[in-house]
Design a protein around this motif. Structure first.
Motif, mmCIF file in Angstrom:
data_model
loop_
_atom_site.group_PDB
_atom_site.id
_atom_site.type_symbol
_atom_site.label_atom_id
_atom_site.label_comp_id
_atom_site.label_asym_id
_atom_site.label_seq_id
_atom_site.Cartn_x
_atom_site.Cartn_y
_atom_site.Cartn_z
ATOM 1 N N VAL A 149 -5.417 -5.825 2.353
ATOM 2 C CA VAL A 149 -5.263 -4.499 2.997
ATOM 3 C C VAL A 149 -4.299 -4.546 4.127
ATOM 4 O O VAL A 149 -4.416 -5.583 4.830
ATOM 5 C CB VAL A 149 -6.837 -4.152 3.536
ATOM 6 N N PHE A 150 -3.417 -3.599 4.037
ATOM 7 C CA PHE A 150 -2.609 -3.576 5.317
ATOM 8 C C PHE A 150 -3.389 -2.654 6.368
ATOM 9 O O PHE A 150 -3.606 -1.596 6.045
ATOM 10 C CB PHE A 150 -1.076 -2.970 4.858
ATOM 11 N N LEU A 151 -2.997 -2.886 7.545
ATOM 12 C CA LEU A 151 -3.578 -2.130 8.552
ATOM 13 C C LEU A 151 -2.300 -1.921 9.620
ATOM 14 O O LEU A 151 -1.585 -2.565 10.216
ATOM 15 C CB LEU A 151 -4.569 -2.841 9.304
ATOM 16 N N ASP A 152 -1.872 -0.498 9.430
ATOM 17 C CA ASP A 152 -0.842 -0.119 10.108
ATOM 18 C C ASP A 152 -1.352 0.102 11.730
ATOM 19 O O ASP A 152 -1.966 1.378 11.851
ATOM 20 C CB ASP A 152 -0.056 0.928 9.690
ATOM 21 N N THR A 153 -1.103 -0.523 12.850
ATOM 22 C CA THR A 153 -1.498 -0.257 14.099
ATOM 23 C C THR A 153 -0.705 0.589 14.781
ATOM 24 O O THR A 153 0.642 0.599 14.601
ATOM 25 C CB THR A 153 -1.896 -1.450 14.972
#
Length: 523
Positions: A192-196
């Motif tokens: 899962v990519f988490l774009d912060t």
């Protein structure tokens, strides 16, 4: 006022999106009741631990709450369960969203946005495009992919056929806590990519509540892997970035990406990457590697630069593929445990110090009594003894309350985890759960201290020379036989044939015994 049909449709669409996003929660949308665990987190932990806490308690508590926020996200959006999180970090507007757009080969995330409108966005593999947001009222909001851009860049500016402005543009990023985006464009089944939103300091022009340094650190510390973005324009990694990275958990693998590589020529870009590597090494920052990237690869005209950056792209993809192949290991319990372990160690150190003080005072009083010293001199010492004993008893009470709070917390979190399908050890196993420590020197020093081993300085020099140019990479998770075997292979492959005065079998047997003892000691 009358509107033409197209203008009217735009107004209706904007109104519907606005109503949808700001909708209040009319009932629990969770499959479990989190009120008890949230009372423990928000009230009881600060009450019990905050009164006499270690100096880094605020950072510990921020990380703890961020870990819970991630845990809650997994409950809100169960497609996250069983997947490792790759968090994208760096300064605000360092190219994180553009990277993900390039990775998915489509412009799906907004870039170049205002800090206050950016929303942490999870991207997961799915059969079709689905977007769900969670607003500040804890309401799940179903949206369309195009709505992501509207929320960040603003929407609602409508003009009539005479170009007269009918409504002002508004942004709604501050209304949403998170966005969950499921898409077949995401090619990694286990990630899962988490774009912060990125991080910034309060005195920065980019600062907002969503880019607060503490919040950003908590988001990154709750991930399994980190992609850290540096702009090539800066010429190297900034001191602020290094300070921030060093506050992150050391055991999280970090890949450094030099973004906007097309802005530099070939020689400068190579120099920048080598300088970043050297700086990180000097500063003691552990990282996987440093690679170049740009979302404008096809626009690079210089052949050498294009080949170099393309190679960087492929190396980044290779690393992501390696992470995608790793078996998911839930880190919730270990990360939740950090605050309890740190506070326990702090209280125990305080108890030990007060106990030593008490012993010294009692020894002094005993000697003075033997010399028939006047009671006026003894009275202050005896009062100090009472105060020290009172402090010891008070700290022991806090330590007892801490243990009870830890047991209650993990009992409740285990119950919730079982309901929603998140892996969590039994509360009785929490004290046996060991932290991930990947620094070999720290492991060796710990083992030597436990066994009372004194190291021959000549042996230390020999080992340092032996491994001076070696960069061992251990891919297995600690705690299992595969990790032991791979670690042993790394050591032996670098010993064999290099020192004739070493009996390889003896080194092998000693090393295997050390690893077995160490793993046994750590449960």
């Amino acid at each position: 006022m009358k509107y033409d049909e197209e203008t009217y449709d735009k107004l209706v669409s904007n109104f519907e999106l606005l109503c949808n996003i700001v909708r209040e929660n009319t009932g629990s949308q969770l499959t479990v009741d989190l009120s008890k665990i949230e009372d423990i987190i928000n009230k009881r932990i600060p009450d019990v631990l905050g009164k006499n806490a270690p100096e880094d308690f605020y950072e510990l508590y921020t990380d703890f709450k961020s870990e819970y926020d991630k845990f809650r996200d997994f409950i809100l959006y169960d497609k996250l369960i069983g997947k490792n999180v790759v968090a994208l970090g760096g300064g605000f507007s360092s190219g994180k969203s553009s990277f993900l757009n390039t990775l998915m080969d489509k412009q799906v995330l907004p870039a170049d946005i205002d800090p206050s409108t950016s929303v942490p966005t999870y991207i997961v593999q799915g059969d079709k495009h689905e977007v769900m947001g969670v607003n500040v009222f804890d309401t799940k909001v179903q949206m369309q992919p195009r709505d992501i851009r509207k929320i960040a860049h603003g929407f609602g500016a409508v003009e009539d056929e005479d170009d007269e402005k009918l409504t002002d543009e508004v942004t709604l990023g501050h209304i949403l806590n998170n966005i969950f985006f499921s898409t077949p464009l995401h090619q990694y089944e286990n990630l899962v990519f988490l774009d912060t939103p990125g991080y910034s300091k309060p005195d920065s022009e980019q600062y907002s509540a969503k880019t607060d340094e503490q919040i950003s650190r908590g988001q990154l510390n709750s991930s399994n892997y980190i992609l850290w973005f540096v702009q090539a324009d800066a010429g190297t990694i900034t001191e602020e970035d290094i300070k921030f990275i060093k506050t992150l958990r050391e055991d999280i693998p970090k890949l450094i990406i030099v973004n906007k590589a097309d802005k530099k020529n070939f020689d400068d870009l190579q120099s920048i990457i080598e300088k970043i590597r050297s700086t990180l090494d000097i500063k003691g920052v552990r990282y996987v590697d440093v690679f170049a990237f740009t979302s404008r690869l096809e626009q690079i005209e210089d052949v050498r630069l294009e080949e170099f950056v393309r190679e960087g792209h492929q190396n980044i993809i290779n690393q992501i593929n390696i992470w995608n192949s790793q078996v998911y290991e839930s880190g919730f319990a270990r990360n939740f445990k950090q605050i309890f372990v740190r506070c326990k160690d702090f209280y125990q150190d305080e108890i030990d110090e007060e106990s030593r003080k008490l012993t010294r005072l009692n020894t002094s009083i005993t000697k003075l009594l033997a010399e028939d010293i006047d009671s006026e001199i003894l009275d202050p010492l005896q009062r100090m003894v009472k105060d020290a004993q009172k402090n010891v008893n008070s700290l022991k009470d806090v330590l007892k309350n801490l243990k009870e709070l830890q047991d209650e917390f993990f009992t409740e979190i285990k119950f919730i985890s079982d309901v929603v399908g998140i892996a969590m050890p039994e509360p009785s196993e929490i004290d046996l759960l060991q932290d991930k420590i990947q620094n070999p020197l720290q492991l060796i020093e710990e083992y030597k201290k436990q066994k009372g081993i004194q190291t021959d300085s000549s042996m230390v020099d020999m080992l340092q020379n032996m491994f001076e140019d070696i960069e061992p990479v251990i891919n297995k998770c600690q705690g299992g036989s595969e990790y032991r075997d791979e670690l042993l292979d790394v050591i032996m492959s670098n010993c064999d044939g290099k020192h004739e005065d070493i009996r390889i079998n003896d080194v092998y047997n000693y090393t295997e015994e050390y690893i077995n003892n160490f793993m046994s000691d750590r449960g």
